[in-house]
Scaffold this active site. Structure first.
Site, PDB file in Angstrom:
ATOM      1  N   TYR B 103     -24.387  51.257 -19.618  1.00  0.00           N
ATOM      2  CA  TYR B 103     -23.973  52.648 -19.405  1.00  0.00           C
ATOM      3  C   TYR B 103     -25.194  53.518 -19.148  1.00  0.00           C
ATOM      4  O   TYR B 103     -26.288  53.255 -19.671  1.00  0.00           O
ATOM      5  CB  TYR B 103     -23.271  53.195 -20.651  1.00  0.00           C
ATOM      6  CG  TYR B 103     -21.876  52.665 -20.893  1.00  0.00           C
ATOM      7  CD1 TYR B 103     -20.770  53.291 -20.335  1.00  0.00           C
ATOM      8  CD2 TYR B 103     -21.672  51.558 -21.708  1.00  0.00           C
ATOM      9  CE1 TYR B 103     -19.492  52.823 -20.591  1.00  0.00           C
ATOM     10  CE2 TYR B 103     -20.390  51.079 -21.957  1.00  0.00           C
ATOM     11  CZ  TYR B 103     -19.307  51.717 -21.393  1.00  0.00           C
ATOM     12  OH  TYR B 103     -18.031  51.263 -21.646  1.00  0.00           O
ATOM     13  N   ARG B 152     -18.028  43.208 -25.762  1.00  0.00           N
ATOM     14  CA  ARG B 152     -16.799  43.841 -25.291  1.00  0.00           C
ATOM     15  C   ARG B 152     -16.332  43.174 -24.006  1.00  0.00           C
ATOM     16  O   ARG B 152     -17.133  42.959 -23.095  1.00  0.00           O
ATOM     17  CB  ARG B 152     -17.030  45.336 -24.989  1.00  0.00           C
ATOM     18  CG  ARG B 152     -17.381  46.260 -26.134  1.00  0.00           C
ATOM     19  CD  ARG B 152     -16.337  46.371 -27.238  1.00  0.00           C
ATOM     20  NE  ARG B 152     -14.927  46.273 -26.849  1.00  0.00           N
ATOM     21  CZ  ARG B 152     -14.202  47.250 -26.296  1.00  0.00           C
ATOM     22  NH1 ARG B 152     -14.730  48.424 -26.057  1.00  0.00           N
ATOM     23  NH2 ARG B 152     -12.941  47.078 -25.990  1.00  0.00           N
ATOM     24  N   HIS B 155     -14.290  46.527 -19.278  1.00  0.00           N
ATOM     25  CA  HIS B 155     -13.237  47.534 -19.397  1.00  0.00           C
ATOM     26  C   HIS B 155     -13.664  48.825 -18.720  1.00  0.00           C
ATOM     27  O   HIS B 155     -14.859  49.080 -18.538  1.00  0.00           O
ATOM     28  CB  HIS B 155     -12.904  47.800 -20.870  1.00  0.00           C
ATOM     29  CG  HIS B 155     -14.084  48.300 -21.648  1.00  0.00           C
ATOM     30  ND1 HIS B 155     -14.990  47.470 -22.250  1.00  0.00           N
ATOM     31  CD2 HIS B 155     -14.529  49.559 -21.891  1.00  0.00           C
ATOM     32  CE1 HIS B 155     -15.933  48.185 -22.832  1.00  0.00           C
ATOM     33  NE2 HIS B 155     -15.683  49.459 -22.629  1.00  0.00           N
ATOM     34  N   HIS B 157     -12.956  52.952 -19.267  1.00  0.00           N
ATOM     35  CA  HIS B 157     -12.373  53.964 -20.155  1.00  0.00           C
ATOM     36  C   HIS B 157     -11.570  54.968 -19.319  1.00  0.00           C
ATOM     37  O   HIS B 157     -12.068  55.466 -18.306  1.00  0.00           O
ATOM     38  CB  HIS B 157     -13.470  54.715 -20.901  1.00  0.00           C
ATOM     39  CG  HIS B 157     -14.262  53.860 -21.844  1.00  0.00           C
ATOM     40  ND1 HIS B 157     -13.957  53.741 -23.168  1.00  0.00           N
ATOM     41  CD2 HIS B 157     -15.358  53.085 -21.640  1.00  0.00           C
ATOM     42  CE1 HIS B 157     -14.827  52.928 -23.762  1.00  0.00           C
ATOM     43  NE2 HIS B 157     -15.696  52.519 -22.845  1.00  0.00           N
TER      44      HIS B 157
HETATM   45 FE   LIG Z   1     -17.100  50.924 -23.263  1.00  0.00          FE
END
Ligand SMILES: [Fe+3]
Lengths: 198, 233
Positions: B103, B152, B155, B157
């Site tokens: 990110y 994770r 995905h 969001h």
């Molecule tokens: Fe995330």
């Protein structure tokens, strides 16, 4: 496809720790803000106020990765939504705000004091703001309300009346100097904020 | 049209205290939530028009000077209510990691490269039928500190509004067949399998663009039923 009756709602998932650049960039990231904590518009009528506080977890530690959203009526108790048939068409006040907590767990909204909104029986509720709380570690956001300590209507408010007397203070913002109201949000613990099942 | 918001609709959501997801331990209330009747405060919600969304805000591959690295994908679907009706003109926001699972956020220290041509934020408004569409990059899986060797599943969001403040939804879209599904406490916090699978997009070959991008369909169902449902046929 879109006429098919769904099995149920899409489940909620946490907003996670990394929402800021997408949802609350606020000058720290390149993306533009769809919403901020400032709801004031040049044409808005009513008493201008600031509501601020901090968010704490069950250890009493500040929550620095929290997102807060508010939804409220205008100073006459009307919502900027065509579903409110009484809506006033001539104000650009939207009634919705969003902000992320800062490094100290702090948040602030600049808005106006809402007017009274009727309860389901048509009786006036005390002025209040709806607050939704999202964070890492929260799989489903929480709803609470912000009331104001200088409103006589609190005594007759049907929602406050449902809250045990010793917990009501968690919903009532305290007025300080300069029209600043303070209310902290405690996600867990002895002074846990009252959250509503809506 | 007046919608009702029965509390039973909330049964699909994960329990707020889901101990396998460790951060829920100190961030979930211990006192019971207090049920209240829905007044106009709960039944209305923000209405935002085109002024909130700029043209191309739904294309995450053209926000920078160059093209982002990774697998270009189309993600589209309908936002609907519990009766299957499209939710028109509602704001849909998304944010995600880049193709490497990183990110842009300063707190993300995963030692995978940032992509100077990818921020990973987008927004759009559903059309009159509730349809929305994004063009983006398939996000990578990423590690996190929840437990030993925690990753994770890939995905995206999503944040959606709907008709009222209590139809508000923040969720995550997953990709079909992800091998990480059985090991992810956030995904599995949704204990009902059918509900869990509603968070998994489907591969959409029909809308895949030849020579350009694969397509995934993700339909989002928000709270809200018609006040006069047809219970009998
Ligand atoms: Fe995330």
């Amino acid at each position: 496809m879109s006429n098919q009756r769904p099995d149920g709602v899409t489940p909620s998932q946490t907003v996670g720790p990394y929402f800021k650049y997408g949802l609350t960039p606020n000058g720290e990231y390149e993306w533009n803000d769809a919403f901020t904590g400032n709801l004031l518009t040049p044409d808005v009528s009513g008493e201008r106020i600031r509501v601020e506080g901090k968010v704490y977890d069950g250890d009493g530690a500040v929550v620095v990765d929290c997102m807060l959203e508010i939804w409220q009526a205008d100073s006459q108790g009307r919502f900027s939504d065509p579903q409110d048939k009484r809506a006033l068409p001539n104000s650009s006040f939207k009634g919705f705000g969003r902000c992320g907590t800062d490094r100290t767990g702090g948040f602030a909204f600049d808005t106006i004091k809402p007017g009274p909104v009727p309860d389901p029986d048509g009786k006036p509720q005390a002025p209040h703001i709806l607050l939704a709380v999202f964070a890492r570690g929260m799989l489903l956001h929480l709803y609470t309300r912000i009331y104001f300590d200088d409103e006589a209507g609190n005594a007759g408010d049907p929602v406050l009346a449902q809250v045990p007397a010793d917990r009501r203070a968690t919903l009532i913002a305290n007025k300080g100097a300069g029209n600043v109201y303070t209310l902290d949000i405690r996600l867990q613990g002895d002074d846990e904020t009252v959250f509503f099942d809506v | 049209m007046t919608l009702l918001y029965p509390l039973q609709s909330l049964a699909a959501h994960p329990a707020r205290l889901s101990p396998n997801y460790r951060s829920t331990l100190k961030r979930s209330p211990q006192k019971p939530l207090i049920p209240i009747r829905h007044s106009l405060s709960e039944l209305t919600g923000p209405v935002y028009g085109h002024e909130t969304v700029r043209e191309h805000d739904n294309d995450l591959t053209i926000q920078a000077k160059g093209e982002p690295l990774g697998e270009r994908i189309i993600v589209h679907g309908h936002v609907r209510d519990e009766d299957g009706r499209g939710v028109p003109n509602t704001l849909v926001e998304l944010w995600q990691a880049n193709a490497c699972g990183r990110y842009v956020h300063v707190v993300d220290q995963h030692p995978a490269p940032l992509d100077p041509n990818f921020t990973g934020a987008g927004r759009t408004q559903s059309d009159a039928a509730g349809y929305y569409k994004f063009i983006t990059i398939k996000p990578g899986a990423y590690p996190w500190g929840n437990h030993q060797n925690a990753w994770r599943p890939a995905h995206i969001h999503f944040s959606v509004f709907g008709h009222s403040f209590i139809s508000r939804l923040v969720t995550q879209m997953y990709f079909p067949g992800d091998p990480l599904f059985p090991f992810d406490p956030i995904f599995n916090a949704v204990t009902d399998e059918k509900a869990r699978m509603r968070m998994v997009s489907s591969f959409d070959l029909e809308n895949t663009q030849p020579e350009w991008a694969l397509c995934y369909r993700f339909d989002i169902v928000l709270r809200g039923r018609n006040a006069t449902p047809m219970e009998t046929k």
